[in-house]
Design a protein around this motif. Structure first.
Motif, PDB file in Angstrom:
ATOM      1  N   ALA A 112     -16.252  -4.124 -14.667  1.00 54.13           N
ATOM      2  CA  ALA A 112     -15.118  -3.205 -14.589  1.00 54.13           C
ATOM      3  C   ALA A 112     -14.821  -2.865 -13.142  1.00 54.13           C
ATOM      4  CB  ALA A 112     -15.395  -1.935 -15.400  1.00 54.13           C
ATOM      5  N   CYS A 113     -13.692  -2.223 -12.946  1.00 47.88           N
ATOM      6  CA  CYS A 113     -13.275  -1.790 -11.618  1.00 47.88           C
ATOM      7  C   CYS A 113     -12.407  -0.549 -11.790  1.00 47.88           C
ATOM      8  CB  CYS A 113     -12.495  -2.904 -10.925  1.00 47.88           C
ATOM      9  SG  CYS A 113     -11.803  -2.450  -9.313  1.00 47.88           S
ATOM     10  N   TYR A 114     -12.602   0.442 -10.924  1.00 50.50           N
ATOM     11  CA  TYR A 114     -11.732   1.612 -10.972  1.00 50.50           C
ATOM     12  C   TYR A 114     -11.262   1.962  -9.567  1.00 50.50           C
ATOM     13  CZ  TYR A 114     -15.792   4.527  -9.643  1.00 50.50           C
ATOM     14  OH  TYR A 114     -16.873   5.077  -9.006  1.00 50.50           O
ATOM     15  N   ILE A 115     -10.136   2.691  -9.509  1.00 54.62           N
ATOM     16  CA  ILE A 115      -9.482   3.008  -8.245  1.00 54.62           C
ATOM     17  C   ILE A 115      -9.770   4.459  -7.887  1.00 54.62           C
ATOM     18  CG2 ILE A 115      -7.250   3.318  -7.106  1.00 54.62           C
ATOM     19  CD1 ILE A 115      -7.786   0.674  -9.787  1.00 54.62           C
ATOM     20  N   ARG A 116     -10.087   4.675  -6.614  1.00 57.10           N
ATOM     21  CA  ARG A 116     -10.337   6.036  -6.137  1.00 57.10           C
ATOM     22  C   ARG A 116      -9.692   6.251  -4.779  1.00 57.10           C
ATOM     23  NH1 ARG A 116     -16.083   8.681  -6.632  1.00 57.10           N
ATOM     24  NH2 ARG A 116     -14.694  10.472  -6.588  1.00 57.10           N
ATOM     25  N   LEU A 117      -9.459   7.541  -4.449  1.00 56.01           N
ATOM     26  CA  LEU A 117      -8.938   7.927  -3.135  1.00 56.01           C
ATOM     27  C   LEU A 117     -10.073   8.433  -2.258  1.00 56.01           C
ATOM     28  CD1 LEU A 117      -5.622   9.891  -3.807  1.00 56.01           C
ATOM     29  CD2 LEU A 117      -5.846   7.704  -2.649  1.00 56.01           C
ATOM     30  N   TYR A 118     -10.099   7.992  -1.018  1.00 54.13           N
ATOM     31  CA  TYR A 118     -11.081   8.465  -0.050  1.00 54.13           C
ATOM     32  C   TYR A 118     -10.351   9.118   1.122  1.00 54.13           C
ATOM     33  CZ  TYR A 118     -14.702   5.822  -2.481  1.00 54.13           C
ATOM     34  OH  TYR A 118     -15.573   5.340  -3.427  1.00 54.13           O
ATOM     35  N   ASN A 119     -10.940  10.197   1.629  1.00 57.19           N
ATOM     36  CA  ASN A 119     -10.407  10.899   2.797  1.00 57.19           C
ATOM     37  C   ASN A 119      -8.986  11.418   2.563  1.00 57.19           C
ATOM     38  OD1 ASN A 119     -12.786  10.212   4.267  1.00 57.19           O
ATOM     39  ND2 ASN A 119     -11.900   8.208   4.736  1.00 57.19           N
ATOM     40  N   ALA A 120      -8.703  11.845   1.347  1.00 52.16           N
ATOM     41  CA  ALA A 120      -7.388  12.395   1.045  1.00 52.16           C
ATOM     42  C   ALA A 120      -7.292  13.839   1.537  1.00 52.16           C
ATOM     43  CB  ALA A 120      -7.116  12.341  -0.456  1.00 52.16           C
ATOM     44  N   THR A 121      -6.071  14.316   1.738  1.00 53.49           N
ATOM     45  CA  THR A 121      -5.817  15.682   2.194  1.00 53.49           C
ATOM     46  C   THR A 121      -5.489  16.563   0.999  1.00 53.49           C
ATOM     47  OG1 THR A 121      -4.948  14.875   4.301  1.00 53.49           O
ATOM     48  CG2 THR A 121      -4.394  17.137   3.666  1.00 53.49           C
ATOM     49  N   GLY A 131      -4.804   9.567   1.897  1.00 50.06           N
ATOM     50  CA  GLY A 131      -6.091   8.995   1.516  1.00 50.06           C
ATOM     51  C   GLY A 131      -6.053   7.482   1.442  1.00 50.06           C
ATOM     52  N   ASP A 132      -7.207   6.905   1.499  1.00 43.56           N
ATOM     53  CA  ASP A 132      -7.346   5.447   1.408  1.00 43.56           C
ATOM     54  C   ASP A 132      -7.603   5.050  -0.040  1.00 43.56           C
ATOM     55  OD1 ASP A 132      -7.115   5.215   4.188  1.00 43.56           O
ATOM     56  OD2 ASP A 132      -9.263   5.610   4.445  1.00 43.56           O
ATOM     57  N   ILE A 133      -6.818   4.108  -0.527  1.00 43.74           N
ATOM     58  CA  ILE A 133      -6.998   3.594  -1.884  1.00 43.74           C
ATOM     59  C   ILE A 133      -8.039   2.482  -1.844  1.00 43.74           C
ATOM     60  CG2 ILE A 133      -5.868   2.483  -3.846  1.00 43.74           C
ATOM     61  CD1 ILE A 133      -3.242   3.740  -2.872  1.00 43.74           C
ATOM     62  N   LYS A 134      -9.102   2.660  -2.592  1.00 47.72           N
ATOM     63  CA  LYS A 134     -10.182   1.668  -2.603  1.00 47.72           C
ATOM     64  C   LYS A 134     -10.577   1.321  -4.029  1.00 47.72           C
ATOM     65  CE  LYS A 134     -12.284   2.852   1.852  1.00 47.72           C
ATOM     66  NZ  LYS A 134     -13.555   3.184   2.548  1.00 47.72           N
ATOM     67  N   LEU A 135     -11.164   0.139  -4.179  1.00 50.13           N
ATOM     68  CA  LEU A 135     -11.639  -0.332  -5.475  1.00 50.13           C
ATOM     69  C   LEU A 135     -13.147  -0.161  -5.560  1.00 50.13           C
ATOM     70  CD1 LEU A 135      -9.622  -3.679  -5.768  1.00 50.13           C
ATOM     71  CD2 LEU A 135      -8.888  -1.359  -6.336  1.00 50.13           C
ATOM     72  N   ASN A 136     -13.616   0.344  -6.674  1.00 50.65           N
ATOM     73  CA  ASN A 136     -15.048   0.452  -6.947  1.00 50.65           C
ATOM     74  C   ASN A 136     -15.400  -0.534  -8.050  1.00 50.65           C
ATOM     75  OD1 ASN A 136     -14.279   3.093  -5.672  1.00 50.65           O
ATOM     76  ND2 ASN A 136     -16.469   3.447  -5.891  1.00 50.65           N
ATOM     77  N   TYR A 137     -16.302  -1.456  -7.756  1.00 46.13           N
ATOM     78  CA  TYR A 137     -16.673  -2.499  -8.709  1.00 46.13           C
ATOM     79  C   TYR A 137     -17.920  -2.069  -9.470  1.00 46.13           C
ATOM     80  CZ  TYR A 137     -13.579  -4.964  -5.497  1.00 46.13           C
ATOM     81  OH  TYR A 137     -12.512  -5.320  -4.707  1.00 46.13           O
ATOM     82  N   VAL A 138     -17.894  -2.264 -10.783  1.00 47.91           N
ATOM     83  CA  VAL A 138     -18.949  -1.736 -11.637  1.00 47.91           C
ATOM     84  C   VAL A 138     -19.491  -2.856 -12.528  1.00 47.91           C
ATOM     85  CG1 VAL A 138     -19.527  -0.020 -13.390  1.00 47.91           C
ATOM     86  CG2 VAL A 138     -17.815   0.516 -11.660  1.00 47.91           C
ATOM     87  N   GLU A 139     -20.810  -2.929 -12.638  1.00 48.94           N
ATOM     88  CA  GLU A 139     -21.440  -3.898 -13.530  1.00 48.94           C
ATOM     89  C   GLU A 139     -21.630  -3.287 -14.916  1.00 48.94           C
ATOM     90  OE1 GLU A 139     -24.928  -5.561 -11.781  1.00 48.94           O
ATOM     91  OE2 GLU A 139     -23.878  -6.215  -9.962  1.00 48.94           O
ATOM     92  N   ASP A 386       3.793   8.495  -1.681  1.00 51.86           N
ATOM     93  CA  ASP A 386       5.256   8.646  -1.800  1.00 51.86           C
ATOM     94  C   ASP A 386       6.001   7.324  -1.643  1.00 51.86           C
ATOM     95  OD1 ASP A 386       5.082  11.424  -2.188  1.00 51.86           O
ATOM     96  OD2 ASP A 386       4.955  11.768  -0.022  1.00 51.86           O
ATOM     97  N   THR A 387       5.426   6.248  -2.143  1.00 53.76           N
ATOM     98  CA  THR A 387       6.135   4.972  -2.169  1.00 53.76           C
ATOM     99  C   THR A 387       6.875   4.847  -3.497  1.00 53.76           C
ATOM    100  OG1 THR A 387       4.140   3.876  -2.992  1.00 53.76           O
ATOM    101  CG2 THR A 387       4.513   3.829  -0.615  1.00 53.76           C
ATOM    102  N   ALA A 388       7.636   3.771  -3.638  1.00 49.67           N
ATOM    103  CA  ALA A 388       8.408   3.559  -4.870  1.00 49.67           C
ATOM    104  C   ALA A 388       8.255   2.118  -5.328  1.00 49.67           C
ATOM    105  CB  ALA A 388       9.872   3.913  -4.637  1.00 49.67           C
ATOM    106  N   TYR A 389       7.022   1.676  -5.449  1.00 47.14           N
ATOM    107  CA  TYR A 389       6.768   0.306  -5.868  1.00 47.14           C
ATOM    108  C   TYR A 389       7.092   0.127  -7.341  1.00 47.14           C
ATOM    109  CZ  TYR A 389       4.300  -0.067  -1.409  1.00 47.14           C
ATOM    110  OH  TYR A 389       3.973  -0.061  -0.077  1.00 47.14           O
ATOM    111  N   ASN A 390       7.571  -1.055  -7.679  1.00 49.11           N
ATOM    112  CA  ASN A 390       7.966  -1.376  -9.051  1.00 49.11           C
ATOM    113  C   ASN A 390       6.742  -1.804  -9.855  1.00 49.11           C
ATOM    114  OD1 ASN A 390       9.212  -2.137 -11.416  1.00 49.11           O
ATOM    115  ND2 ASN A 390      10.110  -4.019 -10.565  1.00 49.11           N
ATOM    116  N   LEU A 391       6.290  -0.935 -10.765  1.00 42.52           N
ATOM    117  CA  LEU A 391       5.100  -1.247 -11.548  1.00 42.52           C
ATOM    118  C   LEU A 391       5.350  -2.344 -12.575  1.00 42.52           C
ATOM    119  CD1 LEU A 391       3.618   2.321 -12.213  1.00 42.52           C
ATOM    120  CD2 LEU A 391       3.314   0.817 -10.243  1.00 42.52           C
ATOM    121  N   ASP A 392       6.619  -2.616 -12.871  1.00 44.27           N
ATOM    122  CA  ASP A 392       6.958  -3.648 -13.851  1.00 44.27           C
ATOM    123  C   ASP A 392       7.216  -4.998 -13.211  1.00 44.27           C
ATOM    124  OD1 ASP A 392       6.815  -1.812 -15.984  1.00 44.27           O
ATOM    125  OD2 ASP A 392       8.871  -1.139 -15.596  1.00 44.27           O
TER     126      ASP A 392
END
Length: 459
Positions: A112-121, A131-139, A386-392
């Motif tokens: 599995a993998c989950y997304i977390r924020l680091y050093n966010a305000t 904050g920095d978007i990072k991936l955490n890899y899980v066994e 505050d971006t507007a990326y197209n998730l679709d």
């Protein structure tokens, strides 16, 4: 899994699937080439303990399996959006970690993998920004499915250990669905004694996009009480792996005892007062004394060449490898002896394209896994940057087919077809899609610069 994690989840009303974890740990022991006490530790008929030599074919199986789902390129849309997702994947060392996860998927059934924020305000209104978007890899042994609906994990917990000032800390992250089907992330930290560090507890409101992704073996999990987990491919292969190790130890034993022995009759030796033979330096280099009489009394000096049972051992290995191939899911010839060599799965696929069905199913699972990660990354960016990326937007995955086909030859054939049939412009679109790993609409857009019309292209 740490006992503090299990106790915390039980207190919150969740059960930890001990049976699934037992199966996963057993498979991981074979993958990691650990000593299996009830198999590798043995005793001779005289009660002398010894250990079987471990060939570690489990790692080889999982590694060859992973080769077939290697990713060359990921395109998450176009322009800045694609570049941003690529940068997040690169900063999280995705290519290396994904390769590792492919092997662990075959071994343990699930990653599995989950997304977390680091050093966010944290703002005055308790909202989070930047904050920095990072991936955490899980066994698999650190992944706990909490809610499973239609075989889809909708809520899950993830645990992991770190060292802080030389002391172990355990972090537990729960992703739970709340009102309006919005996700909440809970983070709990435990010290080396298993006590929760309450000041490090955080609860964050997320959105409707699942902030984690799960990759499992595509084959249906036929084991009881493993909801949410994939089928560990090594579990059904363990009996065959034992046979392979036994065959290897027979070969090892024959080779270990294969040195030529030259026997000398006692008539050629002098003896000391204790009855031990006295040999000259030359005799010590050449002869081994074995007793009063030689076998069959053939002469004063006799050679003994121990037999290496190559033919019998080879046949036993062929049977063992066929059993392993079947139990691992690729027919009877994933591994086989051919002209004195072991023929691997990558060569086998070129001859038996029907086995590509298994590969296709696993690639579909891998594609969905990567797409889920990319969409979660884009959602986090939209929410906290505050971006507007197209998730679709279409997310395309380019897999490395060099193990199962000659990609260059395939591209040349597609190019030849496109040039031979200019009245069928869709052939050029397919060629560009395959060569540059781009979606169909982008390939059609590039063809606007050619002399062929694209408005009326039909699939």
């Amino acid at each position: 899994m740490e006992s503090c994690v299990k106790a915390f989840l039980n207190k919150k009303g969740y059960d930890v699937n001990d049976k699934a974890l037992t199966i996963i740990h057993a498979c991981d022991d074979w993958y990691a080439n650990r000593l299996i006490n009830d198999f590798h530790k043995r005793k001779t008929i005289n009660g002398i303990p010894y250990e079987l030599t471990r060939l570690n074919f489990a790692k080889r199986c999982c590694s060859d399996d992973a080769n077939l789902c290697e990713v060359l390129e990921i395109n998450a849309g176009e322009g800045e959006q694609a570049d941003f997702v690529t940068s997040v994947l690169e900063r999280s060392n995705f290519n290396t970690q994904y390769r590792k996860q492919l092997e662990k998927t075959s071994a343990d059934g699930t990653v599995a993998c989950y997304i977390r924020l680091y050093n966010a305000t944290i703002m005055d209104d308790s909202s989070v920004r930047g904050g920095d978007i990072k991936l955490n890899y899980v066994e698999a042994d650190a992944f706990i499915p909490l809610t499973v609906e239609n075989d889809i994990v909708t809520e899950a917990a993830f645990s992991g250990n770190t060292l802080v000032k030389g002391k172990k800390q355990t972090t537990l992250v729960l992703f739970l669905l709340g009102e309006s089907n919005l996700y909440t992330a809970e983070t709990h930290v435990f010290n080396d004694r298993g006590d929760e560090i309450t000041e490090k507890q955080t609860i964050a409101q997320l959105g409707e996009v699942k902030p984690f992704a799960v990759m499992r073996v595509a084959e249906v999990n036929n084991l009881d009480n493993m909801e949410g987990y994939g089928l560990p491919k090594l579990w059904n292969a363990i009996p065959a792996l034992k046979v392979v190790d036994l065959c290897y130890n027979v070969l090892f034993s024959d080779l270990d005892k294969s040195e030529k022995i030259i026997l000398i009759n006692e008539l050629l030796c002098a003896f000391d007062d204790d009855g031990n033979p006295i040999l000259t330096p030359e005799q010590k280099k050449l002869f081994v004394f074995t007793g009063e009489k030689l076998p069959e009394e053939k002469g004063l000096i006799q050679e003994y060449n121990p037999e290496i049972r190559v033919e019998q051992i080879t046949k036993a290995f062929e049977l063992a490898l066929s059993l392993l191939s079947m139990s691992f899911g690729y027919g009877t010839k994933k591994y086989s002896f051919e002209n004195g060599q072991i023929k691997t799965a990558t060569e086998y696929f070129g001859e038996r394209q029907d086995a590509m069905q298994e590969l296709g199913k696993q690639r579909q699972v891998a594609t969905e896994y990567i797409q889920d990660i990319c969409r979660a990354v884009m959602w986090f960016s939209n929410k906290y940057h505050d971006t507007a990326y197209n998730l679709d937007a279409e997310i395309t995955i380019g897999f490395d087919d060099s193990y199962v086909e000659d990609k260059q030859a395939k591209l040349e054939a597609m190019r030849a077809d496109a040039l031979s049939f200019p009245e069928v412009p869709i052939l050029k679109v397919w060629y560009m899609m395959e060569k540059y790993n781009i979606p169909e609409d982008e390939a059609k857009k590039y063809m606007q610069y050619t002399e062929e019309p694209v408005e009326d292209l039909e699939d």
